[in-house]
Design an enzyme around this catalytic site. Structure first.
Site, PDB file in Angstrom:
ATOM      1  CE  LYS A  29       4.098   3.287   3.406  1.00 22.19           C
ATOM      2  NZ  LYS A  29       2.665   3.614   3.604  1.00 22.19           N
ATOM      3  CG  HIS A  56       7.077   6.552  -4.253  1.00 24.79           C
ATOM      4  ND1 HIS A  56       6.893   7.558  -3.330  1.00 24.79           N
ATOM      5  CD2 HIS A  56       5.885   5.913  -4.346  1.00 24.79           C
ATOM      6  CE1 HIS A  56       5.656   7.533  -2.886  1.00 24.79           C
ATOM      7  NE2 HIS A  56       5.013   6.540  -3.482  1.00 24.79           N
ATOM      8  CB  SER A  60       2.961  10.419   0.395  1.00 19.14           C
ATOM      9  OG  SER A  60       3.604   9.771  -0.671  1.00 19.14           O
ATOM     10  N   GLY A 105       5.059  -1.653  -3.226  1.00 19.03           N
ATOM     11  CA  GLY A 105       5.741  -1.681  -1.938  1.00 19.03           C
ATOM     12  C   GLY A 105       5.020  -2.583  -0.940  1.00 19.03           C
TER      13      GLY A 105
END
Ligand code: PAF
Length: 281
Positions: free
Chosen positions: A151, A37, A188, A149
């Site tokens: 991802k 982040h 996370s 992101g």
């Protein structure tokens, strides 16, 4: 860094910047921040002199059996990291501020087709929750650019499509995935892993790399490649949701003539952590 909790306070600050002719870059998050982040905030700071981040654990994007209640809320620690990264404004609204009426009575934003595959196939309604909250945040923040992101590649593709279809005046920037030295993508949800599961987790990235390598070596039997990758993950202790090779831009299955612009995508459970990853082929 200024922290605000209401839409009115957020708008007042952004309007003042815009009146002064300053561009604004926006990083939406659900908090529980990690280096990935912070890397998005650093990219945002390169793109505009003023940066806004949001922290909002969005109930609309969690299924009834998902981890909404358990999702870590770490506002104080997150604020310290954002301040150290040089962020100008943190927007941390309550659920009532974002959704003043019951969720089922709120207008929803749905992108067709793209959410039906990959993660969307296993998480019905998830991407409607994402596109609804992101379009609301875009309307609130009115940034010139927004950073996401890679991802969550499917999320990035869906948000780009939403912004294009709705003519939203915001440029969408994707940022490469940040990884641990052993290849595990930062997430996370890595915090849910036990020590033993953490040792296994990088196998997800390694399996995608090995599968991409077989494709590059000329093996075009994508159904076989995907099945082998899933079998490998299962043997290592994962419960794979999917491993799929798809076109990067529209998430369709590759046609025989598609040899460039492809990515390999995976989602797999390890204990109570659902890990996702993707790589270019
Ligand atoms: O990627 C996320 O953290 C979330 O899906 C987002 C974009 C902040 C929307 O809630």
């Amino acid at each position: 860094m200024q922290t605000v909790h209401t839409i009115a306070e957020l708008r007042a600050q952004v309007v003042a910047w815009k009146r002064a002719g300053e561009r604004v870059a926006f990083v939406p998050t659900m908090g529980n921040l990690h280096r990935g982040h912070i890397h998005l905030v650093e990219r945002a700071r390169e793109l505009a002199p003023r940066t806004v981040a949001s922290i909002f654990v969005n109930p609309m994007q969690f299924g009834p059996s998902e981890d909404f209640a358990a999702y870590p809320r770490t506002l104080e620690a997150d604020s310290r990291q954002l301040e150290a990264a040089g962020l100008d404004l943190l927007f941390a609204p309550s659920v009532a501020e974002m959704y003043p009426r019951p969720l089922e009575n709120m207008t929803q934003v749905t992108v067709p087709e793209l959410p039906a595959v990959l993660c969307g196939a296993n998480r019905p309604g998830h991407f409607t929750g994402v596109t609804t909250v992101v379009s609301k945040l875009f309307n609130m923040v009115q940034s010139d650019v927004a950073v996401f992101g890679e991802k969550d590649w499917q999320q990035l593709v869906i948000i780009r499509r939403m912004a294009a279809d709705l003519d939203l005046p915001v440029e969408i920037i994707g940022v490469a995935t940040v990884r641990e030295p052993d290849g595990l993508a930062l997430s996370s949800r890595n915090g849910y892993l036990s020590d033993e599961q953490r040792a296994i987790a990088p196998t997800l990235h390694a399996t995608l790399q090995a599968t991409a390598e077989r494709w590059r070596a000329g093996n075009r039997d994508w159904a076989r490649l995907e099945a082998d990758a899933k079998a490998n993950l299962t043997a290592c202790g994962f419960r794979p949701d999917y491993v799929e090779i798809r076109r990067a831009d529209d998430l369709q299955r590759p046609a025989p003539e598609d040899v460039a612009g492809l990515r390999i995508f995976a989602a797999a459970w390890l204990g109570r952590a659902r890990l996702i990853d993707n790589l270019p082929i």
